[in-house]
Design a protein around this motif. Structure first.
Motif, PDB file in Angstrom:
ATOM      1  N   THR A  95       1.465  10.428   6.743  1.00 20.77           N
ATOM      2  CA  THR A  95       1.316  11.250   7.935  1.00 20.77           C
ATOM      3  C   THR A  95       1.710  10.467   9.175  1.00 20.77           C
ATOM      4  O   THR A  95       2.319  11.002  10.091  1.00 20.77           O
ATOM      5  CB  THR A  95      -0.149  11.721   8.066  1.00 20.77           C
ATOM      6  OG1 THR A  95      -0.526  12.341   6.835  1.00 20.77           O
ATOM      7  CG2 THR A  95      -0.321  12.680   9.220  1.00 20.77           C
ATOM      8  N   ASP A  96       1.365   9.172   9.195  1.00 19.08           N
ATOM      9  CA  ASP A  96       1.678   8.322  10.348  1.00 19.08           C
ATOM     10  C   ASP A  96       1.712   6.865   9.914  1.00 19.08           C
ATOM     11  O   ASP A  96       1.216   6.516   8.841  1.00 19.08           O
ATOM     12  CB  ASP A  96       0.643   8.520  11.456  1.00 19.08           C
ATOM     13  CG  ASP A  96       1.230   8.371  12.855  1.00 19.08           C
ATOM     14  OD1 ASP A  96       2.188   7.586  13.023  1.00 19.08           O
ATOM     15  OD2 ASP A  96       0.736   9.037  13.770  1.00 19.08           O
ATOM     16  N   THR A 123      10.296   4.272   5.618  1.00 15.05           N
ATOM     17  CA  THR A 123      10.029   4.384   4.187  1.00 15.05           C
ATOM     18  C   THR A 123       8.698   5.087   3.937  1.00 15.05           C
ATOM     19  O   THR A 123       8.613   6.019   3.128  1.00 15.05           O
ATOM     20  CB  THR A 123      10.035   2.995   3.519  1.00 15.05           C
ATOM     21  OG1 THR A 123      11.321   2.412   3.702  1.00 15.05           O
ATOM     22  CG2 THR A 123       9.704   3.075   2.044  1.00 15.05           C
ATOM     23  N   ALA A 124       7.653   4.641   4.628  1.00 12.64           N
ATOM     24  CA  ALA A 124       6.326   5.236   4.441  1.00 12.64           C
ATOM     25  C   ALA A 124       6.324   6.719   4.814  1.00 12.64           C
ATOM     26  O   ALA A 124       5.766   7.552   4.092  1.00 12.64           O
ATOM     27  CB  ALA A 124       5.293   4.483   5.269  1.00 12.64           C
ATOM     28  N   LEU A 125       6.954   7.058   5.919  1.00 12.40           N
ATOM     29  CA  LEU A 125       6.985   8.454   6.362  1.00 12.40           C
ATOM     30  C   LEU A 125       7.801   9.316   5.404  1.00 12.40           C
ATOM     31  O   LEU A 125       7.415  10.446   5.093  1.00 12.40           O
ATOM     32  CB  LEU A 125       7.518   8.549   7.789  1.00 12.40           C
ATOM     33  CG  LEU A 125       6.615   7.904   8.842  1.00 12.40           C
ATOM     34  CD1 LEU A 125       7.318   7.847  10.189  1.00 12.40           C
ATOM     35  CD2 LEU A 125       5.286   8.634   8.950  1.00 12.40           C
ATOM     36  N   ILE A 146      -2.302  10.749   5.165  1.00 13.44           N
ATOM     37  CA  ILE A 146      -2.207   9.315   4.880  1.00 13.44           C
ATOM     38  C   ILE A 146      -1.719   8.565   6.108  1.00 13.44           C
ATOM     39  O   ILE A 146      -0.672   8.905   6.675  1.00 13.44           O
ATOM     40  CB  ILE A 146      -1.227   9.069   3.708  1.00 13.44           C
ATOM     41  CG1 ILE A 146      -1.669   9.860   2.470  1.00 13.44           C
ATOM     42  CG2 ILE A 146      -1.109   7.580   3.413  1.00 13.44           C
ATOM     43  CD1 ILE A 146      -0.584  10.019   1.416  1.00 13.44           C
ATOM     44  N   VAL A 147      -2.457   7.535   6.506  1.00 14.43           N
ATOM     45  CA  VAL A 147      -2.054   6.655   7.606  1.00 14.43           C
ATOM     46  C   VAL A 147      -1.815   5.268   7.018  1.00 14.43           C
ATOM     47  O   VAL A 147      -2.663   4.739   6.305  1.00 14.43           O
ATOM     48  CB  VAL A 147      -3.121   6.593   8.718  1.00 14.43           C
ATOM     49  CG1 VAL A 147      -2.745   5.571   9.775  1.00 14.43           C
ATOM     50  CG2 VAL A 147      -3.315   7.975   9.348  1.00 14.43           C
ATOM     51  N   VAL A 148      -0.655   4.694   7.322  1.00 15.21           N
ATOM     52  CA  VAL A 148      -0.320   3.341   6.882  1.00 15.21           C
ATOM     53  C   VAL A 148      -0.461   2.412   8.080  1.00 15.21           C
ATOM     54  O   VAL A 148       0.020   2.718   9.177  1.00 15.21           O
ATOM     55  CB  VAL A 148       1.115   3.277   6.309  1.00 15.21           C
ATOM     56  CG1 VAL A 148       1.468   1.850   5.907  1.00 15.21           C
ATOM     57  CG2 VAL A 148       1.261   4.222   5.123  1.00 15.21           C
ATOM     58  N   GLY A 168       0.809  -1.208   0.000  1.00 20.88           N
ATOM     59  CA  GLY A 168       0.000   0.000   0.000  1.00 20.88           C
ATOM     60  C   GLY A 168       0.846   1.262   0.000  1.00 20.88           C
ATOM     61  O   GLY A 168       0.397   2.323  -0.436  1.00 20.88           O
ATOM     62  N   VAL A 169       2.092   1.146   0.454  1.00 18.56           N
ATOM     63  CA  VAL A 169       3.002   2.288   0.474  1.00 18.56           C
ATOM     64  C   VAL A 169       3.215   2.828  -0.941  1.00 18.56           C
ATOM     65  O   VAL A 169       3.400   4.028  -1.141  1.00 18.56           O
ATOM     66  CB  VAL A 169       4.346   1.893   1.145  1.00 18.56           C
ATOM     67  CG1 VAL A 169       5.381   2.983   1.012  1.00 18.56           C
ATOM     68  CG2 VAL A 169       4.113   1.567   2.619  1.00 18.56           C
TER      69      VAL A 169
END
Length: 176
Positions: A103-104, A96-98, A82-84, A66-67
Motif C-alpha cells: 500500500t505504501d 518493487t514493493a508497490l 501493507i506498509v513497507v 520483508g518484500v
C-alpha cells in the motif's frame, strides 16, 4: 469467524527488537491485534495461521527481504493493507514493493500515527496535517532520541546500539 476477519489483525515483521517492541505496543493501543515477527520464517507462520489484514514489513529482515512476504499476504487476504519500512530506502526498492502490492513504502523510522492512517485509508490531509519533519536528518534524530529514551538517557549505550560514535550522537541530538 475467520482469523482475517478479526478487526485490526496485523503482522509486524521487524528485525530491530527495540523498534518491534515499541511499535507493537503503540499499535496495540490503537486496537490492532499485533503478531510480531523478527524473521521471514516467523512471519510466514503468522500469515499461515492468522491471515492478517494489515502488515508492516521491514525491508531487511535477518533472513531476507520483508518484500518477499507481500505475495503470501495478498494470497491470504487480497484486500490486505501493507506498509513497507526501510532505513536504506531506494527508489527501485519502493517501486518493487508497490508493484508487488504494498500500500505504501516509508523511510524508517516512520511515525506510527502515519502508518495507522495509511492502514485505515485516511486521506492524505489527515496523514500529513501536523506531521513531523520527515527529512532524513529529522527522522534520524527522532530515532536516536527514542533509542536514547529507551536506554534511559545513556549516551554511550545509545551510541553503541546505533553503531555510531558518542560525539556524533551528541551533535545529532544538539541540532534542532
Amino acid at each position: 469467524m475467520a482469523a482475517h476477519e478479526r478487526p485490526g489483525c496485523l503482522l509486524l515483521a521487524d528485525a530491530d527488537p527495540v523498534s518491534r517492541e515499541q511499535r507493537g505496543r503503540e499499535l496495540a493501543q490503537l486496537d490492532y491485534h499485533v503478531w510480531a515477527a523478527s524473521s521471514l520464517g516467523e512471519a510466514f507462520a503468522i500469515i499461515t495461521a492468522e491471515q492478517p489484514h494489515f502488515a508492516i514489513l521491514d525491508y531487511k529482515l535477518s533472513d531476507g527481504s520483508g518484500v518477499s512476504l507481500i505475495p503470501r499476504l495478498i494470497t491470504a487476504d487480497p484486500a490486505a493493507r501493507i506498509v513497507v519500512l526501510s532505513c536504506c530506502a531506494t527508489f527501485q526498492g519502493a517501486v518493487t514493493a508497490l508493484r508487488m502490492g504494498a500500500t505504501d513504502f516509508l523511510a524508517r523510522p516512520a511515525e506510527t500515527a502515519e502508518i495507522d492512517a495509511i492502514l485505515r485509508k485516511l486521506s492524505d490531509e489527515c496523514r500529513l496535517s501536523g506531521a513531523a519533519d520527515s527529512s532524513l536528518e529529522a527522522v534520524t534524530r527522532r530515532h536516536a532520541q527514542e533509542i536514547l529514551r529507551i536506554m534511559t538517557d545513556d549516551i554511550c549505550a545509545t551510541a553503541r546500539v546505533l553503531g555510531i560514535d558518542a560525539r556524533t550522537l551528541r551533535k545529532l541530538l544538539a541540532r534542532t
